[in-house]
Scaffold this motif. Structure first.
Motif, mmCIF file in Angstrom:
data_model
loop_
_atom_site.group_PDB
_atom_site.id
_atom_site.type_symbol
_atom_site.label_atom_id
_atom_site.label_comp_id
_atom_site.label_asym_id
_atom_site.label_seq_id
_atom_site.Cartn_x
_atom_site.Cartn_y
_atom_site.Cartn_z
ATOM 1 N N TYR A 43 35.130 44.401 41.414
ATOM 2 C CA TYR A 43 36.484 43.902 41.447
ATOM 3 C C TYR A 43 36.543 42.618 42.276
ATOM 4 O O TYR A 43 35.910 42.519 43.320
ATOM 5 N N SER A 44 37.323 41.678 41.780
ATOM 6 C CA SER A 44 37.474 40.405 42.475
ATOM 7 C C SER A 44 38.506 40.555 43.587
ATOM 8 O O SER A 44 39.471 41.296 43.454
ATOM 9 N N ASN A 99 46.400 35.871 44.346
ATOM 10 C CA ASN A 99 47.132 35.256 43.239
ATOM 11 C C ASN A 99 47.354 33.763 43.418
ATOM 12 O O ASN A 99 47.417 33.028 42.456
ATOM 13 N N ARG A 131 34.966 39.867 33.294
ATOM 14 C CA ARG A 131 34.533 41.159 33.836
ATOM 15 C C ARG A 131 33.162 40.956 34.479
ATOM 16 O O ARG A 131 32.254 40.423 33.869
ATOM 17 N N ASP A 154 44.876 36.177 25.517
ATOM 18 C CA ASP A 154 44.566 35.978 26.930
ATOM 19 C C ASP A 154 43.059 36.080 27.128
ATOM 20 O O ASP A 154 42.340 36.525 26.255
ATOM 21 N N TRP A 155 42.631 35.691 28.300
ATOM 22 C CA TRP A 155 41.211 35.760 28.650
ATOM 23 C C TRP A 155 41.067 36.475 29.984
ATOM 24 O O TRP A 155 41.919 36.357 30.858
ATOM 25 N N MET A 156 39.984 37.190 30.126
ATOM 26 C CA MET A 156 39.667 37.817 31.410
ATOM 27 C C MET A 156 38.160 37.767 31.618
ATOM 28 O O MET A 156 37.398 37.605 30.663
ATOM 29 N N GLU A 183 37.990 37.950 25.422
ATOM 30 C CA GLU A 183 39.251 37.539 24.831
ATOM 31 C C GLU A 183 40.067 38.793 24.572
ATOM 32 O O GLU A 183 39.602 39.733 23.936
ATOM 33 N N LYS A 203 36.409 29.145 26.314
ATOM 34 C CA LYS A 203 37.852 29.434 26.224
ATOM 35 C C LYS A 203 38.584 28.314 25.512
ATOM 36 O O LYS A 203 39.494 28.555 24.725
#
Length: 125
Positions: free
Chosen positions: A118-119, A123, A109, A105-107, A87, A40
């Motif tokens: 799913y995590s 938050n 999976r 942004d970054w994610m 990305e 990243k």
């Protein structure tokens, strides 16, 4: 079958303990996270792909370390956990400046045997 379900439940319950999961999986989980952070942040020496081989109990440990949804049963022989750093680029139009801007942004999976997980991170964590 009932015995295997109970065994899987017991493993997941044990590894939900924050101290135990830290002791069991911190080194491997930190290695994975640090590689993603380096990618990243644009480190040129990062490899595009990492492959780790592990036992089913290690897969369960990683699921718990990353707080992923629990599968219905114990991972089968030959199971795989895929962790992808993606990305995501979106374009938006700024009316005020009359320009198009791109937001990067970054994610991450996660999938187990091709099924997206799913995590359960909150938050504020």
């Amino acid at each position: 079958e009932t015995c295997m379900q109970h065994l899987a439940w017991k493993w997941f319950e044990s590894l939900r303990n924050p101290r135990l999961i830290y002791l069991a999986m911190n080194t491997l989980a930190s290695t994975i996270v640090n590689a993603m952070l380096n990618t990243k942040n644009g480190h040129k020496n990062e490899k595009p792909l990492y492959i780790y081989s592990a036992h089913d109990s290690t897969l369960i440990g990683l699921l718990c370390a990353f707080r992923l949804s629990q599968p219905a049963k114990w991972p089968e022989y030959g199971s795989y956990l895929k962790i992808e750093l993606l990305e995501v680029t979106s374009t938006y139009h700024s009316i005020k400046e009359e320009t198009k801007n791109r937001k990067r942004d970054w994610m991450v999976r996660f999938s187990l045997n091709g099924e997206v997980l799913y995590s359960q991170w909150e938050n504020n964590e």
